[in-house]
Structure formats: C-alpha cells, structure tokens
Design a protein around this motif. Structure first.
Motif, PDB file in Angstrom:
ATOM      1  N   GLY A  35      11.022  -2.730   3.044  1.00  0.00           N
ATOM      2  CA  GLY A  35      10.060  -2.982   3.754  1.00  0.00           C
ATOM      3  C   GLY A  35       8.595  -2.617   3.259  1.00  0.00           C
ATOM      4  O   GLY A  35       8.569  -1.612   2.353  1.00  0.00           O
ATOM      5  N   TRP A  36       7.748  -3.029   3.787  1.00  0.00           N
ATOM      6  CA  TRP A  36       6.239  -2.598   3.483  1.00  0.00           C
ATOM      7  C   TRP A  36       5.693  -1.994   4.915  1.00  0.00           C
ATOM      8  O   TRP A  36       5.797  -2.582   5.742  1.00  0.00           O
ATOM      9  CB  TRP A  36       5.290  -3.546   2.641  1.00  0.00           C
ATOM     10  N   PHE A  37       4.968  -0.909   4.993  1.00  0.00           N
ATOM     11  CA  PHE A  37       4.244  -0.274   5.672  1.00  0.00           C
ATOM     12  C   PHE A  37       2.804   0.078   5.393  1.00  0.00           C
ATOM     13  O   PHE A  37       2.325   0.370   4.268  1.00  0.00           O
ATOM     14  CB  PHE A  37       4.918   1.015   6.446  1.00  0.00           C
ATOM     15  N   ARG A  38       1.840   0.163   6.310  1.00  0.00           N
ATOM     16  CA  ARG A  38       0.747   0.863   5.991  1.00  0.00           C
ATOM     17  C   ARG A  38       0.010   1.716   7.108  1.00  0.00           C
ATOM     18  O   ARG A  38       0.491   1.713   8.212  1.00  0.00           O
ATOM     19  CB  ARG A  38      -0.402  -0.428   5.785  1.00  0.00           C
ATOM     20  N   GLN A  39      -0.789   2.692   6.452  1.00  0.00           N
ATOM     21  CA  GLN A  39      -1.257   3.504   7.692  1.00  0.00           C
ATOM     22  C   GLN A  39      -2.910   3.667   7.123  1.00  0.00           C
ATOM     23  O   GLN A  39      -3.040   4.049   6.030  1.00  0.00           O
ATOM     24  CB  GLN A  39      -0.843   4.598   7.632  1.00  0.00           C
ATOM     25  N   ALA A  40      -3.688   3.417   8.148  1.00  0.00           N
ATOM     26  CA  ALA A  40      -5.027   3.600   7.920  1.00  0.00           C
ATOM     27  C   ALA A  40      -5.550   4.902   8.467  1.00  0.00           C
ATOM     28  O   ALA A  40      -4.785   5.600   9.598  1.00  0.00           O
ATOM     29  CB  ALA A  40      -5.877   2.544   8.610  1.00  0.00           C
ATOM     30  N   PRO A  41      -6.682   5.479   8.032  1.00  0.00           N
ATOM     31  CA  PRO A  41      -7.034   6.598   8.670  1.00  0.00           C
ATOM     32  C   PRO A  41      -7.211   6.864  10.112  1.00  0.00           C
ATOM     33  O   PRO A  41      -7.617   6.016  10.748  1.00  0.00           O
ATOM     34  CB  PRO A  41      -8.257   6.970   7.903  1.00  0.00           C
ATOM     35  N   PHE A  47       4.048  -1.305  10.626  1.00  0.00           N
ATOM     36  CA  PHE A  47       4.987  -2.258   9.854  1.00  0.00           C
ATOM     37  C   PHE A  47       3.980  -3.370   9.399  1.00  0.00           C
ATOM     38  O   PHE A  47       3.372  -4.106  10.012  1.00  0.00           O
ATOM     39  CB  PHE A  47       5.900  -2.596  10.778  1.00  0.00           C
ATOM     40  N   VAL A  48       4.502  -3.729   8.126  1.00  0.00           N
ATOM     41  CA  VAL A  48       3.823  -4.982   7.658  1.00  0.00           C
ATOM     42  C   VAL A  48       4.895  -6.212   7.403  1.00  0.00           C
ATOM     43  O   VAL A  48       4.724  -7.263   7.869  1.00  0.00           O
ATOM     44  CB  VAL A  48       3.162  -4.779   6.338  1.00  0.00           C
ATOM     45  N   ALA A  75      16.970  -7.968 -10.336  1.00  0.00           N
ATOM     46  CA  ALA A  75      17.104  -7.707 -11.517  1.00  0.00           C
ATOM     47  C   ALA A  75      16.221  -6.732 -12.030  1.00  0.00           C
ATOM     48  O   ALA A  75      16.442  -5.907 -13.158  1.00  0.00           O
ATOM     49  CB  ALA A  75      16.955  -8.982 -12.569  1.00  0.00           C
ATOM     50  N   LYS A  76      14.928  -6.411 -11.391  1.00  0.00           N
ATOM     51  CA  LYS A  76      13.849  -5.628 -12.020  1.00  0.00           C
ATOM     52  C   LYS A  76      13.781  -4.322 -10.963  1.00  0.00           C
ATOM     53  O   LYS A  76      13.071  -3.509 -11.288  1.00  0.00           O
ATOM     54  CB  LYS A  76      12.541  -6.373 -12.103  1.00  0.00           C
ATOM     55  N   ASN A  77      14.645  -4.488  -9.864  1.00  0.00           N
ATOM     56  CA  ASN A  77      14.740  -3.397  -8.927  1.00  0.00           C
ATOM     57  C   ASN A  77      13.161  -3.283  -8.489  1.00  0.00           C
ATOM     58  O   ASN A  77      12.693  -2.157  -8.456  1.00  0.00           O
ATOM     59  CB  ASN A  77      15.016  -2.137  -9.528  1.00  0.00           C
ATOM     60  N   THR A  78      12.436  -4.357  -8.116  1.00  0.00           N
ATOM     61  CA  THR A  78      11.156  -4.289  -7.589  1.00  0.00           C
ATOM     62  C   THR A  78      10.967  -5.228  -6.526  1.00  0.00           C
ATOM     63  O   THR A  78      11.486  -6.138  -6.353  1.00  0.00           O
ATOM     64  CB  THR A  78      10.288  -4.593  -8.744  1.00  0.00           C
ATOM     65  N   VAL A  79      10.156  -4.647  -5.459  1.00  0.00           N
ATOM     66  CA  VAL A  79       9.766  -5.732  -4.474  1.00  0.00           C
ATOM     67  C   VAL A  79       8.250  -5.698  -4.658  1.00  0.00           C
ATOM     68  O   VAL A  79       7.640  -4.771  -4.938  1.00  0.00           O
ATOM     69  CB  VAL A  79      10.181  -4.946  -3.001  1.00  0.00           C
ATOM     70  N   ALA A  92      -5.787   0.623   3.989  1.00  0.00           N
ATOM     71  CA  ALA A  92      -4.730   1.646   4.384  1.00  0.00           C
ATOM     72  C   ALA A  92      -4.082   1.824   3.180  1.00  0.00           C
ATOM     73  O   ALA A  92      -4.225   1.225   2.153  1.00  0.00           O
ATOM     74  CB  ALA A  92      -3.799   0.681   5.287  1.00  0.00           C
ATOM     75  N   VAL A  93      -3.345   2.931   3.325  1.00  0.00           N
ATOM     76  CA  VAL A  93      -2.230   3.334   2.397  1.00  0.00           C
ATOM     77  C   VAL A  93      -0.903   2.571   2.612  1.00  0.00           C
ATOM     78  O   VAL A  93      -0.571   2.694   3.797  1.00  0.00           O
ATOM     79  CB  VAL A  93      -2.096   4.560   2.430  1.00  0.00           C
ATOM     80  N   TYR A  94      -0.759   1.782   1.616  1.00  0.00           N
ATOM     81  CA  TYR A  94       0.491   0.861   1.694  1.00  0.00           C
ATOM     82  C   TYR A  94       1.767   1.715   1.161  1.00  0.00           C
ATOM     83  O   TYR A  94       1.599   1.921   0.153  1.00  0.00           O
ATOM     84  CB  TYR A  94       0.296  -0.550   0.997  1.00  0.00           C
ATOM     85  N   SER A  95       2.768   1.473   1.641  1.00  0.00           N
ATOM     86  CA  SER A  95       4.108   2.274   1.478  1.00  0.00           C
ATOM     87  C   SER A  95       5.090   1.298   1.396  1.00  0.00           C
ATOM     88  O   SER A  95       5.340   0.493   2.349  1.00  0.00           O
ATOM     89  CB  SER A  95       4.307   3.825   2.073  1.00  0.00           C
ATOM     90  N   CYS A  96       5.932   1.430   0.465  1.00  0.00           N
ATOM     91  CA  CYS A  96       7.424   0.651   0.404  1.00  0.00           C
ATOM     92  C   CYS A  96       8.723   1.685   0.958  1.00  0.00           C
ATOM     93  O   CYS A  96       8.368   2.931   0.913  1.00  0.00           O
ATOM     94  CB  CYS A  96       7.736   0.036  -0.656  1.00  0.00           C
TER      95      CYS A  96
END
Length: 122
Positions: A35-41, A47-48, A75-79, A92-96
């Motif tokens: 998943g992707w999440f974000r947090q603004a100051p 949740f995104v 195959a690339k272990n990437t989202v 925002a700061v976006y985190s997986c």
C-alpha cells in the motif's frame, strides 16, 4: 532483513505527474499486499491505495481515484504509484507499506518504508 525503499518524489507544478517507486527486499514480501500512504504536515497519515500481492485487485481513496494508479512488478520486487493531475493538496510524504491483510488502516501494515516527499506547487 525486510526493507522498503521509496523513490521518485520531488517538486512538481499543479497538473503535473510523478511516478513513485518502492523497492522491497523480496522473499516473503512478494506475497504481501502493498500500500501507499501519505502524511501532510500537521495531519494524520492517510491511506492512498493498496494492491493485492498478485496485482489482481486495487483500492483507492476517493480523492485520488481517476488520477493515481498503483501497480507492482513482482519480478522486480517493486510497487509503483503513478500520480497524474497532481494538486497542491497532494503535497505530503508518501510511504509504502506491506500487509498480509487488505486494509486502509495503517495499523494493519507490518513493514514501512521511510517515505519520499512530494510537493505540488500551485
């Protein structure tokens, strides 16, 4: 050691696009939903989007539907998170993060990356 590392953030004008990537350490994470999440100051983490381990299903928060697209390459272990038509409120700061259970709740996620800053100027 489990790792998730985001990249692709930056400064973009409103209406522009960015593509975020999150490379993970593989192994069992291939079978985790990502998943992707974000947090603004001054705001809570939001949740995104989330994608199932197979990539067969996705969920988006209403504010990004039609603008953001989540995908993964096992195959690339990437989202990825393709973000189009960006708005200043997307800043925002976006985190997986990785979870065994599809959820919009941050508490359901077992592993987190450090995050990447996305700034959208008006």
């Amino acid at each position: 050691q489990v790792q998730l590392v985001e990249s692709g953030g930056g400064l973009v004008q409103a209406g522009g696009s960015l593509r975020l990537s999150c490379a993970h350490s593989g192994g069992a994470l291939v079978y985790y939903h990502l998943g992707w999440f974000r947090q603004a100051p001054g705001k809570e983490r939001e949740f995104v989007s989330v994608i199932t381990w197979s990539g067969g299903s996705t969920v988006y928060t209403d504010s990004v539907k039609g603008r953001f697209t989540i995908s993964r390459d096992n195959a690339k272990n990437t989202v990825y998170l393709q973000m189009n038509s960006l708005k200043p409120e997307d800043t925002a700061v976006y985190s997986c993060a990785a979870t065994r259970k599809i959820s919009e709740a941050p508490s359901a996620y077992d592993y987190w990356g450090q995050g990447t800053q996305v700034t959208v100027s008006s």
